[in-house]
Design a protein around this motif. Sequence first.
Motif, mmCIF file in Angstrom:
data_model
loop_
_atom_site.group_PDB
_atom_site.id
_atom_site.type_symbol
_atom_site.label_atom_id
_atom_site.label_comp_id
_atom_site.label_asym_id
_atom_site.label_seq_id
_atom_site.Cartn_x
_atom_site.Cartn_y
_atom_site.Cartn_z
ATOM 1 N N LYS A 66 97.263 34.226 50.837
ATOM 2 C CA LYS A 66 98.484 33.945 51.601
ATOM 3 C C LYS A 66 99.389 35.155 51.622
ATOM 4 O O LYS A 66 99.528 35.880 50.646
ATOM 5 C CB LYS A 66 99.241 32.771 50.981
ATOM 6 N N VAL A 105 87.802 30.844 54.289
ATOM 7 C CA VAL A 105 88.555 32.079 54.562
ATOM 8 C C VAL A 105 87.866 32.898 55.656
ATOM 9 O O VAL A 105 88.184 34.061 55.870
ATOM 10 C CB VAL A 105 88.716 32.927 53.278
ATOM 11 N N SER A 120 96.319 27.080 55.314
ATOM 12 C CA SER A 120 95.856 28.442 55.574
ATOM 13 C C SER A 120 96.044 28.823 57.028
ATOM 14 O O SER A 120 96.227 29.996 57.344
ATOM 15 C CB SER A 120 94.383 28.581 55.188
ATOM 16 N N GLU A 166 90.928 35.425 56.652
ATOM 17 C CA GLU A 166 92.265 34.880 56.400
ATOM 18 C C GLU A 166 92.883 35.735 55.298
ATOM 19 O O GLU A 166 92.832 35.410 54.122
ATOM 20 C CB GLU A 166 92.153 33.425 55.958
#
Length: 535
Positions: A2, A80, A119, A265
């Motif tokens: 994040k 991800v 996410s 991500e």
Amino acid sequence: MKYLPTRILWLLFLPLGLLAQGTPASTLRTLNEAIAQAPRYDAVKRQRIQALQTTLARTPAAALQERFAVCGQLYDEYKVFNYDSAYRYARTLQTLAAQLQDPARVTFARIKLSFILLSSGMFKETYDSLSLVHIDDAPDSLRAEYYTLLARYYYDLADFDNDTYHTPGYTRLANRYVDSALQLYDAKSFQYAYFNGLKYIRSGNMDSALTSFQQIINNPMLSTHQYAVTASTLSDIYIQRGQVDTAISLLIEAAIADIKTSTKETAALFNLATLLYKKDDVKHAAAYIEQAIRDAMFYGARQRKVQMSAILPLIESEKVNRVESQQQMLFIYSAIVTFLLLVVVWLAVVIFRQFNKLKHAQRLITESATHQREINAKLEEANRIKEEYIGYFFNVNSVFFNKMERFKKSLDQKVNDRKLEEIRFLVNNINLKQEKEDLLRDFDKVFLKLFPNFVQDYNGLFEPADQVKLKDQELLNTDLRIFALIRMGIHDNEKIAQILEYSVNTINTYKTRIKNRSKVPNEAFEHHIMEIKAE
């Protein structure tokens, strides 16, 4: 991994003095090489996913527990990497958990769905999903994951609001959830160390946070992904302490680790681009922000696109400003040079322009000459065709008129002698069909004299089984005559029908049937016919 949106502000407005030192070219070169190798890492990722999907396809529908386990692995591969696929498998986990009627698996699936929603930056959907989770009877591992997910949720809300009223409350609430999670994690685990350090950051205790994350990053047991997360977070601490070069080195390592694990991500590459932009390395900043945007688009991270929209216009604007500054410097330098140099430059420009004009004119002349040769060749071909067929039709007409003259004389004689039976015999003896066949045969001879390879080139447009096979003594058949007339320039179906004494519909039917059998597209067939050369 994040990214905290408030970082954007203090990254963008960080004092330039903190960014004075240069970034080693070797480390950026290593990152560039990793970016170039990204498709290879992604291919390995897709191979693992394909193997799991094959396993899932071969697992019986009734084997719910086995399918649940494989779907969990697929979710881990995608979480991800690609939001849409991760979301799909999180939903599948929910369906399988409901069929198994296993509360722990239901909670597990709900938490996985909530993670992927968060996410992707879907805050409302994340809250709605988390509100359905019943954690009381869940195993400690799920409860810990649930609390850390809630902590992330409220940290992100605090960053999103970024005000003096709501943000402190969200941060306190997130810290309490971190405390709940830390009571459930093993004190020696990566999760315990990471979230404990994150709490230090959020509480403003940067010295403790630095110590904590330095211990984590020196742990040789970290996975590549864990190293990327740790390095990226540690870089934030160094930025706040003014040690930007150290932060850049960490972000480069984090970005390389993300590439090797096919993590889309991620915020490392975006943060790196922001810092390089502040260091006036616009070239690398632009390249990395574009790569970060491609990763965000591939993953489907909504908040990433918003974050990147804040820095991308600045980078592009700086590129434009640099170009304009360079133009101004060139103008200043040009005002300083001597008159002789100006004259030389002017002459060079003139010569260069004249040379370009000459090249352009030469190219036009060459193109015109080529075009003229093509026109001349077509005119020469047309003249030959015209000459041959004018001679042919004069000869045919001469023979025809001689026949008519003899016929008229004979008919006059018979009429004068009133020999009606002989007149009837004479008229009935006229064989119009034979006359027509003779006329067409003469046409065939003249046409093949002009286009001796016509039949061979025509057959080249068909597969062997569909090629024309002429009978003995046959020069052209109806199929060939239709397209022989077209090659002569007669494209009107009505005129072709009149010449061959067929109906227009029949001609259309012939043409359609022939084109459908050919190897070339129907619309290109007549073009190929027109390309057959005369000799």
